[in-house]
Design an enzyme around this catalytic site. Structure first.
Site, PDB file in Angstrom:
ATOM      1  N   GLY A   7      47.644  44.326  30.510  1.00 27.89           N
ATOM      2  CA  GLY A   7      46.950  43.738  31.657  1.00 27.89           C
ATOM      3  C   GLY A   7      45.996  42.642  31.220  1.00 27.89           C
ATOM      4  O   GLY A   7      45.152  42.860  30.351  1.00 27.89           O
ATOM      5  N   GLY A   9      44.184  40.817  33.537  1.00 30.42           N
ATOM      6  CA  GLY A   9      43.273  40.523  34.647  1.00 30.42           C
ATOM      7  C   GLY A   9      41.836  40.770  34.212  1.00 30.42           C
ATOM      8  O   GLY A   9      41.530  40.873  33.013  1.00 30.42           O
ATOM      9  N   ALA A  10      40.952  40.874  35.196  1.00 32.69           N
ATOM     10  CA  ALA A  10      39.523  41.053  34.903  1.00 32.69           C
ATOM     11  C   ALA A  10      39.302  42.265  33.994  1.00 32.69           C
ATOM     12  O   ALA A  10      38.531  42.201  33.028  1.00 32.69           O
ATOM     13  CB  ALA A  10      38.756  41.222  36.210  1.00 32.69           C
ATOM     14  N   CYS A  42      40.059  36.139  43.250  1.00 32.74           N
ATOM     15  CA  CYS A  42      39.197  36.017  44.433  1.00 32.74           C
ATOM     16  C   CYS A  42      39.185  34.586  44.973  1.00 32.74           C
ATOM     17  O   CYS A  42      38.876  34.358  46.145  1.00 32.74           O
ATOM     18  CB  CYS A  42      37.770  36.434  44.098  1.00 32.74           C
ATOM     19  N   VAL A  79      55.823  45.307  30.322  1.00 34.05           N
ATOM     20  CA  VAL A  79      55.715  46.533  29.528  1.00 34.05           C
ATOM     21  C   VAL A  79      56.580  47.585  30.208  1.00 34.05           C
ATOM     22  O   VAL A  79      56.397  47.890  31.394  1.00 34.05           O
ATOM     23  CB  VAL A  79      54.251  46.984  29.402  1.00 34.05           C
ATOM     24  N   ALA A 108      45.241  48.469  31.808  1.00 32.67           N
ATOM     25  CA  ALA A 108      44.406  47.768  32.799  1.00 32.67           C
ATOM     26  C   ALA A 108      45.350  47.029  33.741  1.00 32.67           C
ATOM     27  O   ALA A 108      45.300  45.803  33.880  1.00 32.67           O
ATOM     28  CB  ALA A 108      43.443  46.814  32.096  1.00 32.67           C
ATOM     29  N   GLY A 110      45.781  47.125  36.952  1.00 27.95           N
ATOM     30  CA  GLY A 110      45.420  46.864  38.348  1.00 27.95           C
ATOM     31  C   GLY A 110      45.892  47.974  39.272  1.00 27.95           C
ATOM     32  O   GLY A 110      46.191  49.085  38.834  1.00 27.95           O
TER      33      GLY A 110
HETATM   34  C1  LIG Z   1      43.374  37.080  47.162  1.00 26.73           C
HETATM   35  C2  LIG Z   1      42.395  38.005  46.500  1.00 26.73           C
HETATM   36  C3  LIG Z   1      41.031  37.892  46.783  1.00 26.73           C
HETATM   37  C4  LIG Z   1      40.103  38.759  46.187  1.00 26.73           C
HETATM   38  N1  LIG Z   1      38.772  38.602  46.475  1.00 26.73           N
HETATM   39  C5  LIG Z   1      37.862  39.423  45.879  1.00 26.73           C
HETATM   40  C6  LIG Z   1      36.455  39.261  46.112  1.00 26.73           C
HETATM   41  O1  LIG Z   1      36.045  38.372  46.862  1.00 26.73           O
HETATM   42  N2  LIG Z   1      35.608  40.115  45.491  1.00 26.73           N
HETATM   43  C7  LIG Z   1      36.051  41.095  44.620  1.00 26.73           C
HETATM   44  O2  LIG Z   1      35.223  41.843  44.072  1.00 26.73           O
HETATM   45  N3  LIG Z   1      37.360  41.258  44.384  1.00 26.73           N
HETATM   46  C8  LIG Z   1      38.275  40.454  44.978  1.00 26.73           C
HETATM   47  N4  LIG Z   1      39.609  40.620  44.708  1.00 26.73           N
HETATM   48  C9  LIG Z   1      40.015  41.733  43.848  1.00 26.73           C
HETATM   49  C10 LIG Z   1      39.905  41.422  42.375  1.00 26.73           C
HETATM   50  O3  LIG Z   1      40.586  40.224  42.084  1.00 26.73           O
HETATM   51  C11 LIG Z   1      40.534  42.616  41.647  1.00 26.73           C
HETATM   52  O4  LIG Z   1      39.716  43.736  41.879  1.00 26.73           O
HETATM   53  C12 LIG Z   1      40.628  42.384  40.168  1.00 26.73           C
HETATM   54  O5  LIG Z   1      41.449  41.280  39.914  1.00 26.73           O
HETATM   55  C13 LIG Z   1      41.221  43.621  39.530  1.00 26.73           C
HETATM   56  O6  LIG Z   1      41.341  43.358  38.150  1.00 26.73           O
HETATM   57  P1  LIG Z   1      42.257  44.259  37.257  1.00 26.73           P
HETATM   58  O7  LIG Z   1      42.178  43.708  35.853  1.00 26.73           O
HETATM   59  O8  LIG Z   1      41.918  45.690  37.458  1.00 26.73           O
HETATM   60  O9  LIG Z   1      43.731  44.082  37.845  1.00 26.73           O
HETATM   61  P2  LIG Z   1      44.619  42.780  38.069  1.00 26.73           P
HETATM   62  O10 LIG Z   1      43.801  41.545  38.200  1.00 26.73           O
HETATM   63  O11 LIG Z   1      45.576  43.139  39.161  1.00 26.73           O
HETATM   64  O12 LIG Z   1      45.418  42.660  36.692  1.00 26.73           O
HETATM   65  C14 LIG Z   1      46.481  43.527  36.384  1.00 26.73           C
HETATM   66  C15 LIG Z   1      47.162  42.967  35.144  1.00 26.73           C
HETATM   67  O13 LIG Z   1      48.143  43.892  34.705  1.00 26.73           O
HETATM   68  C16 LIG Z   1      49.340  43.180  34.413  1.00 26.73           C
HETATM   69  N5  LIG Z   1      50.439  44.149  34.517  1.00 26.73           N
HETATM   70  C17 LIG Z   1      50.615  45.147  35.428  1.00 26.73           C
HETATM   71  N6  LIG Z   1      51.710  45.862  35.136  1.00 26.73           N
HETATM   72  C18 LIG Z   1      52.239  45.292  34.012  1.00 26.73           C
HETATM   73  C19 LIG Z   1      53.400  45.565  33.208  1.00 26.73           C
HETATM   74  N7  LIG Z   1      54.239  46.601  33.464  1.00 26.73           N
HETATM   75  N8  LIG Z   1      53.648  44.778  32.138  1.00 26.73           N
HETATM   76  C20 LIG Z   1      52.831  43.738  31.834  1.00 26.73           C
HETATM   77  N9  LIG Z   1      51.719  43.446  32.539  1.00 26.73           N
HETATM   78  C21 LIG Z   1      51.443  44.207  33.615  1.00 26.73           C
HETATM   79  C22 LIG Z   1      49.370  42.045  35.424  1.00 26.73           C
HETATM   80  O14 LIG Z   1      50.232  41.028  34.988  1.00 26.73           O
HETATM   81  C23 LIG Z   1      47.889  41.638  35.372  1.00 26.73           C
HETATM   82  O15 LIG Z   1      47.646  40.792  34.261  1.00 26.73           O
HETATM   83  C24 LIG Z   1      40.555  39.766  45.289  1.00 26.73           C
HETATM   84  C25 LIG Z   1      41.928  39.866  44.984  1.00 26.73           C
HETATM   85  C26 LIG Z   1      42.842  38.996  45.567  1.00 26.73           C
HETATM   86  C27 LIG Z   1      44.313  39.116  45.214  1.00 26.73           C
END
Ligand SMILES: Cc1cc2nc3c(=O)[nH]c(=O)nc-3n(C[C@H](O)[C@H](O)[C@H](O)COP(=O)(O)OP(=O)(O)OC[C@H]3O[C@@H](n4cnc5c(N)ncnc54)[C@H](O)[C@@H]3O)c2cc1C
Length: 128
Positions: A7, A9-10, A42, A79, A108, A110
């Site tokens: 992952g 993402g954040a 976001c 993955v 991580a 998401g």
């Molecule tokens: C349009 C939009 C607006 C938003 N606005 C806000 C806001 O205003 N305020 C706020 O607090 N939050 C907001 N969010 C939410 C915030 O962006 C998420 O809470 C945050 O991105 C979560 O981060 P994360 O790392 O947990 O997951 P994600 O950002 O979803 O990252 C998941 C990662 O895992 C990877 N992944 C998953 N499965 C696999 C696999 N099998 N193999 C390889 N890679 C994989 C994906 O490619 C990605 O890199 C918003 C989200 C969106 C979509």
């Protein structure tokens, strides 16, 4: 010590950066299915509305930036398996499977939003 983070993402990328802040020697690999890391989901609505000109403007860092911090980021992979006994992760890229060994694994990946069973939610033009 080798840490593999699934992952970019954040959650994943800030874990990688914080591990590096604490220890300069740990091997860190981040795997993501996205073609970018360290962008702000976001801000996507502002790109779609035209308030922010380009998607590239919401990308804060590139895989090359992380390479300078000795963090390997491998993009556009899927993955497909984790073997917690052998401590391996399998990922697929361009049709080829690669197996990585890890000492510590961070998932991580998401989450998926819950879509309430509202009437019409499956119709064209309704985005979830
Ligand atoms: C349009 C939009 C607006 C938003 N606005 C806000 C806001 O205003 N305020 C706020 O607090 N939050 C907001 N969010 C939410 C915030 O962006 C998420 O809470 C945050 O991105 C979560 O981060 P994360 O790392 O947990 O997951 P994600 O950002 O979803 O990252 C998941 C990662 O895992 C990877 N992944 C998953 N499965 C696999 C696999 N099998 N193999 C390889 N890679 C994989 C994906 O490619 C990605 O890199 C918003 C989200 C969106 C979509």
């Amino acid at each position: 010590m080798k840490v593999v983070i699934v992952g970019g993402g954040a959650g994943g990328i800030s874990t990688a950066s914080n591990i590096r802040k604490l220890d300069k020697d740990i091997e860190i690999t981040v795997l993501t299915r996205d073609n970018k890391v360290a962008y702000s989901p976001c801000a996507i609505p502002y790109v779609l509305s035209g308030t922010i000109e380009s998607f590239d403007d919401i990308v804060m860092r590139t895989p090359e930036d992380y390479k300078e911090k000795n963090i390997e980021v491998i993009t556009e992979v899927e993955v497909t398996a984790v073997d917690s006994d052998k401590k391996t992760v399998t990922y697929e890229k361009n049709g080829k499977d690669t197996v990585l060994k890890y000492d510590k694994l961070v998932l991580a990946t998401g989450g998926n939003p819950f879509v309430p069973p509202m009437q019409g939610v499956e119709l064209d033009g309704v985005f979830r």
